[in-house]
Design an enzyme around this catalytic site. Structure first.
Site, PDB file in Angstrom:
ATOM      1  N   GLU A 246     -25.978   4.601   7.452  1.00  0.00           N
ATOM      2  CA  GLU A 246     -26.056   6.057   7.615  1.00  0.00           C
ATOM      3  C   GLU A 246     -24.815   6.671   8.247  1.00  0.00           C
ATOM      4  O   GLU A 246     -24.646   7.888   8.239  1.00  0.00           O
ATOM      5  CB  GLU A 246     -27.292   6.428   8.455  1.00  0.00           C
ATOM      6  CG  GLU A 246     -28.570   6.347   7.655  1.00  0.00           C
ATOM      7  CD  GLU A 246     -29.720   7.056   8.359  1.00  0.00           C
ATOM      8  OE1 GLU A 246     -29.488   8.143   8.923  1.00  0.00           O
ATOM      9  OE2 GLU A 246     -30.826   6.507   8.360  1.00  0.00           O
TER      10      GLU A 246
ATOM     11  N   GLN B 285       8.689  -6.244  10.235  1.00  0.00           N
ATOM     12  CA  GLN B 285       9.839  -5.345  10.067  1.00  0.00           C
ATOM     13  C   GLN B 285      11.057  -5.772  10.877  1.00  0.00           C
ATOM     14  O   GLN B 285      12.179  -5.750  10.372  1.00  0.00           O
ATOM     15  CB  GLN B 285       9.452  -3.907  10.432  1.00  0.00           C
ATOM     16  CG  GLN B 285       8.576  -3.248   9.373  1.00  0.00           C
ATOM     17  CD  GLN B 285       8.338  -1.782   9.651  1.00  0.00           C
ATOM     18  OE1 GLN B 285       8.966  -1.192  10.530  1.00  0.00           O
ATOM     19  NE2 GLN B 285       7.423  -1.174   8.896  1.00  0.00           N
TER      20      GLN B 285
ATOM     21  N   ASP C 270      -1.647   6.959  17.443  1.00  0.00           N
ATOM     22  CA  ASP C 270      -2.125   6.157  16.322  1.00  0.00           C
ATOM     23  C   ASP C 270      -2.803   4.885  16.840  1.00  0.00           C
ATOM     24  O   ASP C 270      -3.915   4.546  16.424  1.00  0.00           O
ATOM     25  CB  ASP C 270      -0.940   5.798  15.419  1.00  0.00           C
ATOM     26  CG  ASP C 270      -1.368   5.182  14.103  1.00  0.00           C
ATOM     27  OD1 ASP C 270      -1.892   5.928  13.256  1.00  0.00           O
ATOM     28  OD2 ASP C 270      -1.193   3.963  13.925  1.00  0.00           O
TER      29      ASP C 270
ATOM     30  N   ASP D 238       4.154  -3.840   9.841  1.00  0.00           N
ATOM     31  CA  ASP D 238       4.877  -3.570  11.087  1.00  0.00           C
ATOM     32  C   ASP D 238       5.353  -4.843  11.784  1.00  0.00           C
ATOM     33  O   ASP D 238       6.431  -4.868  12.360  1.00  0.00           O
ATOM     34  CB  ASP D 238       3.977  -2.756  12.033  1.00  0.00           C
ATOM     35  CG  ASP D 238       3.694  -1.393  11.447  1.00  0.00           C
ATOM     36  OD1 ASP D 238       4.660  -0.677  11.131  1.00  0.00           O
ATOM     37  OD2 ASP D 238       2.511  -1.052  11.265  1.00  0.00           O
TER      38      ASP D 238
ATOM     39  N   SER E 207       4.757  -8.992  -4.874  1.00  0.00           N
ATOM     40  CA  SER E 207       4.920  -7.599  -5.305  1.00  0.00           C
ATOM     41  C   SER E 207       6.151  -7.377  -6.186  1.00  0.00           C
ATOM     42  O   SER E 207       6.329  -6.303  -6.751  1.00  0.00           O
ATOM     43  CB  SER E 207       4.939  -6.657  -4.100  1.00  0.00           C
ATOM     44  OG  SER E 207       5.848  -7.087  -3.139  1.00  0.00           O
TER      45      SER E 207
ATOM     46  N   SER F 141       0.827  -1.212   0.000  1.00  0.00           N
ATOM     47  CA  SER F 141       0.000   0.000   0.000  1.00  0.00           C
ATOM     48  C   SER F 141       0.866   1.269   0.000  1.00  0.00           C
ATOM     49  O   SER F 141       0.800   2.090  -0.910  1.00  0.00           O
ATOM     50  CB  SER F 141      -0.926  -0.035   1.220  1.00  0.00           C
ATOM     51  OG  SER F 141      -1.621   1.172   1.346  1.00  0.00           O
ATOM     52  N   GLN F 142       1.722   1.413   1.015  1.00  0.00           N
ATOM     53  CA  GLN F 142       2.558   2.615   1.100  1.00  0.00           C
ATOM     54  C   GLN F 142       3.781   2.535   0.188  1.00  0.00           C
ATOM     55  O   GLN F 142       4.175   3.531  -0.416  1.00  0.00           O
ATOM     56  CB  GLN F 142       3.019   2.844   2.543  1.00  0.00           C
ATOM     57  CG  GLN F 142       1.924   3.333   3.480  1.00  0.00           C
ATOM     58  CD  GLN F 142       1.403   4.706   3.116  1.00  0.00           C
ATOM     59  OE1 GLN F 142       2.127   5.556   2.590  1.00  0.00           O
ATOM     60  NE2 GLN F 142       0.133   4.939   3.375  1.00  0.00           N
TER      61      GLN F 142
ATOM     62  N   ARG G  48      11.535  -9.357  -1.243  1.00  0.00           N
ATOM     63  CA  ARG G  48      11.949 -10.759  -1.228  1.00  0.00           C
ATOM     64  C   ARG G  48      11.674 -11.342  -2.608  1.00  0.00           C
ATOM     65  O   ARG G  48      10.627 -11.064  -3.226  1.00  0.00           O
ATOM     66  CB  ARG G  48      11.220 -11.543  -0.146  1.00  0.00           C
ATOM     67  CG  ARG G  48       9.718 -11.467  -0.213  1.00  0.00           C
ATOM     68  CD  ARG G  48       9.093 -12.325   0.861  1.00  0.00           C
ATOM     69  NE  ARG G  48       7.668 -12.010   0.984  1.00  0.00           N
ATOM     70  CZ  ARG G  48       6.883 -12.519   1.924  1.00  0.00           C
ATOM     71  NH1 ARG G  48       7.374 -13.347   2.823  1.00  0.00           N
ATOM     72  NH2 ARG G  48       5.608 -12.197   1.973  1.00  0.00           N
TER      73      ARG G  48
ATOM     74  N   HIS H 195       5.673   4.656  10.281  1.00  0.00           N
ATOM     75  CA  HIS H 195       4.956   4.449  11.540  1.00  0.00           C
ATOM     76  C   HIS H 195       6.005   4.142  12.591  1.00  0.00           C
ATOM     77  O   HIS H 195       7.003   3.473  12.301  1.00  0.00           O
ATOM     78  CB  HIS H 195       3.955   3.293  11.382  1.00  0.00           C
ATOM     79  CG  HIS H 195       3.160   2.982  12.624  1.00  0.00           C
ATOM     80  ND1 HIS H 195       2.721   3.953  13.498  1.00  0.00           N
ATOM     81  CD2 HIS H 195       2.733   1.799  13.140  1.00  0.00           C
ATOM     82  CE1 HIS H 195       2.045   3.380  14.484  1.00  0.00           C
ATOM     83  NE2 HIS H 195       2.040   2.072  14.295  1.00  0.00           N
TER      84      HIS H 195
END
Ligand code: NDP
Ligand code: MG
Length: 330
Positions: free
Chosen positions: A231, A86, A191, A83, A53, A27-28, A48, A108
């Site tokens: 809603e 890592q 966060d 996270d 990816s 994503s980032q 890797r 982060h």
């Protein structure tokens, strides 16, 4: 008011002769890597081999290397892996490849703040954290704008870590929207608190509890779904645009009076006590320990809770109803 930093406060030239390794292309990673390339900077992507990816990064025209090779080549190693992986990847592939005078950076603060990663003393450690998901980081950049970012310096070995962080934020488009300075502790703890108590944990429990109570009282689940989940977006959009006041202005007087008088009875002294307890467990490191151990155990609790959430009646009825709302797909 806190100071905000913009393009004119950030010097992109600080990065011109440097190589930035983006580790991870999710994503980032994908968003930040592409923005940095479009800002004219030298980017390598560390992944890797054989992972999903790898090809995605190649087909976006990225210079893709193993994580070890990317770390070796880089002046700035920007860690954009999930996270919970890592620290393992850092130990295996990065720790022995960081050279003196380089920088390691994050989006982060979790792994630094909770000592899962302990970088050597002679490197800069900073954080540039976009306050939005990756697809917005990319889309806003291509539109000439950006996503606001938080900037923090944990270790300033070069004496230039903050300038470097600001330049990085400019490279991903963050200084177009505004950058606020914080600390690793403040970013990480607020966060976690926000996602546990309010945004993710609080909101989903509020939806499920109010849905269950209506259905148990004999009301139709379809009606309960609309009142307690559907809603919500309309209300949150108003709050996002103009704060609580704009929302109270647009809803009916009945909703305004009922909401203002009954709301505090729902989020009451007992709920506040639970919120404070959540914050205490974040500050003490207890939540971090629990989450890290959960990851090491292959996430048994998380998987069980995901399954339970998926099977909840509000999810089942919601799937059915949304499939009929053709206008939602636009
Ligand atoms: P993602 O889950 O999207 O990262 C996926 C990437 O990590 C892929 O390239 C994947 O490679 C790689 N990866 C996953 N597991 C491993 C592993 N065991 N070894 C090597 N590579 C692995 O992460 P996010 O982009 O969501 O998060 C990255 C960072 O950004 C985190 O620190 C997060 O807190 C922060 N952040 C995220 C935001 C968001 O919107 N998602 C917002 C702000 C900050 P492969 O294809 O090989 O699996
Ligand atoms: Mg957050």
């Amino acid at each position: 008011m806190v100071q905000m930093y913009y393009d004119e406060d950030a010097n992109l030239d600080l990065l011109k002769d440097k190589t930035i390794a983006i580790i991870g292309y999710g994503s980032q990673g994908a968003a930040q890597a592409q923005n940095l390339v479009d800002s004219g900077l030298n980017v390598v992507v560390g992944l890797r081999e054989g992972g999903a990816s790898w090809n995605a990064a190649l087909s976006d025209g990225m210079n893709v290397l193993s994580i070890e090779q990317a770390a070796k080549k880089a002046d700035i190693i920007h860690l954009l892996l999930p996270d919970e992986v890592q620290s393992m990847v850092y130990q295996q592939d990065i720790a022995s490849n960081i050279s003196k005078g380089s920088a390691i950076s994050f989006s982060h603060g979790f792994n630094i703040h909770y000592h899962q990663i302990i970088p050597p003393d002679d490197v800069d450690v900073f954080m540039v954290a976009p306050k939005g998901p990756g697809y917005l980081v990319r889309r806003t950049y291509t539109e000439g704008a950006g996503v606001p970012c938080l900037l923090a310096v944990y270790q300033d070995a070069s004496g230039k870590a903050k300038e470097l962080g600001l330049a990085f934020a400019r490279g991903i488009g963050g200084t177009r929207a505004g950058v606020i300075e914080t600390s690793f502790a403040e970013e990480t703890e607020t966060d976690l608190f926000g996602e546990q108590v309010d945004l993710c944990g609080g909101v989903t429990e509020l939806i499920k509890a109010s849905f269950e109570i209506l259905v148990e009282a004999g009301y139709k689940p379809e009606i309960a779904y609309f009142e307690t989940l559907h809603e919500l977006k309309l209300i949150v959009d108003l709050i996002h645009e103009g704060g609580l006041s704009k929302m109270w202005y647009y809803v009916s007087n009945t909703a305004e009076y009922g909401g203002l008088t009954v709301g505090p009875k729902i989020i009451n002294a007992e709920s506040r006590k639970a919120m404070k307890e959540a914050l205490r467990r974040i500050q003490s490191g207890e939540f971090a320990r629990e989450f890290v151990l959960e990851g090491k155990a292959n996430k048994p609790v998380l998987r069980a809770l995901e399954k339970k959430e998926h099977e909840h009646p509000v999810e089942q009825i919601g799937k059915e109803l949304r499939s009929r709302m053709t206008w939602l797909k636009q």
